[in-house]
Write an enzyme that holds these catalytic residues in place. Structure first.
Site, PDB file in Angstrom:
ATOM      1  N   ARG A   1       0.838  -1.191   0.000  1.00  0.00           N
ATOM      2  CA  ARG A   1       0.000   0.000   0.000  1.00  0.00           C
ATOM      3  C   ARG A   1       0.871   1.238   0.000  1.00  0.00           C
ATOM      4  NH1 ARG A   1      -3.780  -0.508   5.018  1.00  0.00           N
ATOM      5  NH2 ARG A   1      -4.427   1.544   4.286  1.00  0.00           N
TER       6      ARG A   1
ATOM      7  N   ASP B   1     -19.194   3.606   0.530  1.00  0.00           N
ATOM      8  CA  ASP B   1     -19.389   3.485  -0.909  1.00  0.00           C
ATOM      9  C   ASP B   1     -20.874   3.285  -1.157  1.00  0.00           C
ATOM     10  OD1 ASP B   1     -18.846   2.647  -3.795  1.00  0.00           O
ATOM     11  OD2 ASP B   1     -16.802   2.748  -3.011  1.00  0.00           O
TER      12      ASP B   1
ATOM     13  N   PHE C   1      -6.504   9.250   1.230  1.00  0.00           N
ATOM     14  CA  PHE C   1      -5.081   9.592   1.200  1.00  0.00           C
ATOM     15  C   PHE C   1      -4.694  10.553   2.326  1.00  0.00           C
ATOM     16  CE2 PHE C   1      -5.889   8.556  -3.337  1.00  0.00           C
ATOM     17  CZ  PHE C   1      -4.970   7.522  -3.465  1.00  0.00           C
TER      18      PHE C   1
ATOM     19  N   HIS D   1     -15.815   7.184  -0.248  1.00  0.00           N
ATOM     20  CA  HIS D   1     -15.355   6.631  -1.525  1.00  0.00           C
ATOM     21  C   HIS D   1     -16.523   6.477  -2.487  1.00  0.00           C
ATOM     22  CE1 HIS D   1     -13.378   3.409  -4.085  1.00  0.00           C
ATOM     23  NE2 HIS D   1     -12.407   4.290  -3.970  1.00  0.00           N
TER      24      HIS D   1
ATOM     25  N   GLU E   1     -13.239   1.370 -16.627  1.00  0.00           N
ATOM     26  CA  GLU E   1     -14.373   1.663 -15.759  1.00  0.00           C
ATOM     27  C   GLU E   1     -15.611   0.905 -16.236  1.00  0.00           C
ATOM     28  OE1 GLU E   1     -14.056   3.514 -13.129  1.00  0.00           O
ATOM     29  OE2 GLU E   1     -12.285   4.764 -13.500  1.00  0.00           O
TER      30      GLU E   1
END
Length: 457
Positions: free
Chosen positions: A96, A170, A312, A363, A391
């Site tokens: 990560r 999400d 982040f 997210h 996508e």
């Protein structure tokens, strides 16, 4: 992609896309990450024919191990069950970002699992969308379990599945429909796994990326020209009481069909547009369409994560890393956007909502157009999604508003941790940022690297 007077063109474009008719009772709004995880585990346990899981990454942590344990248990119970997993080739072979990378990678973990469970192995394929991770990743999302399509922008790890205290919000939907499941399943195998670029990550003989470079380039060319094939199942055709049209969509590269769809949806709006994105960096083509709609008097609502809700974000109490500057870049983008369109905020046409729930992260992606269009997707609506990453999504056309109650409940759930920004001045300036963040951003701005970063974000 379209002329300025593009509403008719946009309607024509959308009308020509393949559609699957689904009853509203077959569309399940799962709401939160814990419920999604429970649903996923239950579907795995009861699977009879096939399971295909596609995600950016499948993490070696408690949640990842629990999902893999369920998959092996299902395979042991039913050896004929076809199970396959696809993740991004590059992401699986590194640690990560910002984390000590001395530990084994996810790919090493997949190999251990295969060696441990032979002969009932579960193949894990790495799909390289480009020769470097910075130039494109597998952002195609979802799970096909028998005839159910589970769609979310989430990957599989502790925070996405709310395994422990923290969660990353999400959207989560399950749609029971054989043609829809078949369309995604066929694409996964025919367009991704069958490519020479696709490689087993659970293998001790993983090739170097450089050795399969030509296959990767070919895969990207093939994907840029690919579409999801919809084959209606007429064997059980019955008239539905509450029909909703679903269009599965996929796209990679500039001017792809998925980008055209998103722009077309904005173009046809007559009342209100709602957009969710965790990383505020809208593509110029989409901004142009939105500006036109605001001038026409169409209401636009944007829901975006607060910089501290960005995945982040690094707290000021922890050592600074360059990657931790990204949430501040997104906030600067948002402030610049708001400042430019403040007059529409003042008129009540533009609404900016910031999402924040303690130290949880955001997210969530998607579009709601007027009262009858809804896009389920993992697309971040940013330059990366527009030109680099693979996508996918599902467009739901609910002309008779059969899903109105479920839609309202989902939006209410999202809104509960948002606050509306009234003015751009309520967002921080660069001078308000932590010293090392401020210094880093200013250095990049001096050499104009911030513009390059925005094109890759």
């Amino acid at each position: 992609m379209f002329s300025n007077n593009s509403q008719d063109e946009s309607y024509q474009f959308i009308s020509k896309l393949p559609k699957i008719t689904i009853d509203k009772s077959s569309i399940n709004f799962l709401g939160d990450p814990k419920r999604y995880k429970e649903f996923l585990l239950n579907e795995i346990q009861n699977a009879k024919v096939r399971i295909a899981i596609v995600a950016l990454y499948f993490e070696n942590d408690e949640a990842g191990n629990e999902i893999f344990t369920a998959l092996y248990s299902a395979k042991q119970k039913n050896p004929a069950l076809d199970i396959v997993i696809c993740v991004d080739w590059h992401r699986a072979q590194r640690g990560r970002i910002g984390i000590n990378n001395l530990n084994k990678t996810n790919a090493d973990w997949y190999l251990e699992l295969t060696e441990k469970h032979t002969p009932n192995e579960i193949p894990v394929y790495g799909i390289p969308i480009n020769t470097r991770e910075t130039l494109g990743v597998l952002h195609f999302k979802g799970a096909i379990i028998d005839d159910t399509t589970l769609f979310t922008g989430a990957s599989i790890n502790n925070v996405y599945l709310h395994q422990e205290e923290k969660y990353r919000l999400d959207r989560y939907h399950a749609i029971y429909n054989k043609p829809l499941a078949n369309s995604f399943y066929q694409f996964i195998f025919e367009k991704m796994i069958n490519s020479k670029a696709a490689q087993r990550l659970d293998s001790a003989q993983r090739p170097k990326t450089s050795s399969i470079k030509k296959y990767i380039k070919q895969l990207r060319r093939d994907l840029s020209q690919s579409h999801l094939t919809v084959i209606e199942d007429h064997s059980h055709h019955v008239k539905l009481d509450f029909p909703v049209e679903a269009t599965p969509i996929v796209g990679v590269g500039a001017k792809n069909t998925f980008n055209q769809l998103i722009e077309s949806l904005v173009a046809i709006s007559k009342k209100k547009i709602i957009i969710c994105t965790p990383y505020f960096n809208l593509p110029p083509a989409l901004l142009k369409k939105m500006r036109k709609k605001l001038k026409e008097g169409i209401e636009i609502e944007i829901i975006v994560g607060d910089k501290t809700a960005n995945d982040f974000y690094i707290p000021v109490t922890e050592p600074f890393k360059a990657i931790g500057s990204l949430p501040y870049f997104y906030e600067l983008n948002l402030k610049k956007f708001m400042k430019k369109y403040q007059k529409f905020c003042d008129k009540g046409l533009l609404h900016i909502h910031l999402w924040k729930d303690n130290d949880h992260t955001f997210h969530l992606k998607g579009l709601w157009i007027d009262d009858n269009w809804m896009l389920l997707t993992g697309n971040n609506l940013n330059p990366r999604a527009w030109s680099l990453d693979l996508e996918n999504g599902i467009l739901l056309h609910d002309e008779n508003q059969y899903l109105a109650v479920s839609k309202a409940a989902e939006l209410e759930y999202i809104h509960q941790h948002t606050n509306r920004l009234e003015h751009f001045s309520h967002l921080d300036e660069i001078d308000d940022y932590p010293y090392k963040v401020k210094k880093f951003i200013r250095r990049l701005k001096r050499v104009k690297m911030d513009k390059l970063i925005n094109r890759l974000l």
